[in-house]
Design an enzyme around this catalytic site. Structure first.
Site, PDB file in Angstrom:
ATOM      1  N   TYR A  60     -28.951 -45.755  -7.664  1.00 59.91           N
ATOM      2  CA  TYR A  60     -29.967 -45.971  -6.630  1.00 59.91           C
ATOM      3  C   TYR A  60     -30.322 -44.647  -5.969  1.00 59.91           C
ATOM      4  O   TYR A  60     -29.539 -43.696  -5.948  1.00 59.91           O
ATOM      5  CB  TYR A  60     -29.494 -46.987  -5.585  1.00 59.91           C
ATOM      6  CG  TYR A  60     -28.370 -46.511  -4.676  1.00 59.91           C
ATOM      7  CD1 TYR A  60     -27.042 -46.738  -5.013  1.00 59.91           C
ATOM      8  CD2 TYR A  60     -28.656 -45.863  -3.478  1.00 59.91           C
ATOM      9  CE1 TYR A  60     -26.018 -46.324  -4.171  1.00 59.91           C
ATOM     10  CE2 TYR A  60     -27.632 -45.443  -2.629  1.00 59.91           C
ATOM     11  CZ  TYR A  60     -26.317 -45.673  -2.993  1.00 59.91           C
ATOM     12  OH  TYR A  60     -25.297 -45.258  -2.161  1.00 59.91           O
ATOM     13  N   CYS A  61     -31.551 -44.594  -5.446  1.00 61.96           N
ATOM     14  CA  CYS A  61     -31.994 -43.463  -4.626  1.00 61.96           C
ATOM     15  C   CYS A  61     -32.929 -44.034  -3.571  1.00 61.96           C
ATOM     16  O   CYS A  61     -32.978 -45.243  -3.377  1.00 61.96           O
ATOM     17  CB  CYS A  61     -32.671 -42.390  -5.482  1.00 61.96           C
ATOM     18  SG  CYS A  61     -34.180 -42.952  -6.303  1.00 61.96           S
ATOM     19  N   THR A  62     -33.678 -43.197  -2.868  1.00 65.29           N
ATOM     20  CA  THR A  62     -34.452 -43.680  -1.718  1.00 65.29           C
ATOM     21  C   THR A  62     -35.553 -44.664  -2.119  1.00 65.29           C
ATOM     22  O   THR A  62     -35.593 -45.789  -1.636  1.00 65.29           O
ATOM     23  CB  THR A  62     -35.078 -42.495  -0.955  1.00 65.29           C
ATOM     24  OG1 THR A  62     -34.093 -41.480  -0.823  1.00 65.29           O
ATOM     25  CG2 THR A  62     -35.570 -42.924   0.413  1.00 65.29           C
TER      26      THR A  62
END
Ligand code: ZN
Ligand code: ZN
Length: 303
Positions: A172-174
């Site tokens: 996951y990332c932003t």
């Protein structure tokens, strides 16, 4: 007012002209924000009046290249950016990885991830963001490799992630854009079971509130740090470097050669003259360097 983030990997022919026209269009709508666009696609984060944002999204959806773009929309009080930039970029997030985006991992939707976490399923959640971001807030039990920039990903995989090669991995990332190439890279390195959180933390917050989340969320605009669920005010999980009181106010050390990201309360930041430590402040004053500091937030990541 509204805030949106979005990206899409799609071929944009004559990217130079696109960038020029797109900037005009955004300015015409009185939008502010950052857009990176180029041959490989578009990646942006914008703020503006509700009508203007709607107008922008509608016109994007009329363009066959962007008609399925996934806009993540949130409410804001005031503009989240000082100006409007549209920049021509070889990569819409600078990675240097040279991977083929077609090899990206399949998506997992926010609600599906929540369910897996509710059921305590055996998955390894990997935070693809930089250390200063995940320190402010992250998923419970996530793997958070030490990282200063996205460009370090290949060396991070080599030194910190290889042990998960045979595990079920979710990255996951932003907003999701960094996971696209990061997962393509993982797959290329022989990681067997990789998926990526679709729409990133932002979309997860919209659909699942702050479930399984600790702290706040770092964002690449003037707000810097937001709550995953605007209706919930989560306390900071980080402390001021000086007085050790809870603080999620992130700063970039004013001493150019240090450049560290750190959290400090407003009072201590004043005492430290914008530096991360007394040491940096003292050296900075001794050197009394005239170098002009470019804030770290001006870097390559948009969302
Ligand atoms: Zn303090
Ligand atoms: Zn420093």
């Amino acid at each position: 007012m509204k805030h949106i983030t979005f990206y899409k990997y799609v071929e944009i022919e004559d990217a130079e002209a696109f960038v020029k026209n797109h900037l005009e269009f955004c300015k015409f709508l009185d939008l502010r924000g950052k857009i990176h666009a180029g041959m490989e696609g578009i990646n942006g984060s914008l703020s503006g009046e509700e009508k203007a944002i709607e107008n922008y999204m509608e016109s994007m959806k009329k363009d066959p290249r962007f008609n399925d773009i996934d806009f993540k929309i949130s409410e804001i009080e005031k503009h989240a950016f000082g100006k409007m930039f549209v920049r021509l970029k070889k990569e819409i997030v600078s990675s240097g990885m040279g991977v083929n985006i077609k090899n990206k991992a399949p998506y997992i939707e926010a609600k599906e991830l929540k369910k897996m976490l509710d059921n305590d399923e055996d998955v390894v959640l990997i935070d693809v963001r930089n250390s200063y971001e995940h320190e402010i807030g992250h998923f419970e039990n996530a793997v958070m490799p030490k990282s200063e920039t996205y460009r370090e990903w290949p060396s991070i995989v080599e030194s910190q992630l290889k042990k998960y090669k045979d595990k079920k991995i979710i990255t996951y990332c932003t907003g999701g854009v960094r996971c696209e190439k990061a997962t393509a890279y993982l797959k290329g390195q022989g990681f067997k079971d990789v998926s990526q959180l679709h729409g990133g933390i932002i979309k997860y917050g919209i659909e699942c509130s702050d479930s399984h989340w600790k702290g706040k969320c770092f964002v690449f605009d003037d707000r810097r740090v937001v709550d995953l669920d605007p209706n919930k005010n989560n306390g900071p999980i980080t402390q001021c470097v000086m007085c050790k009181m809870p603080s999620s106010e992130l700063h970039n050390c004013a001493y150019v050669k240090c450049d560290k990201m750190f959290t400090a309360c407003p009072e201590c930041l004043k005492l430290l003259e914008g530096c991360c430590s007394r040491n940096c402040r003292n050296i900075k004053n001794r050197d009394s360097q005239r170098e002009i500091k470019t804030p770290r937030f001006e870097e390559e990541i948009v969302a």
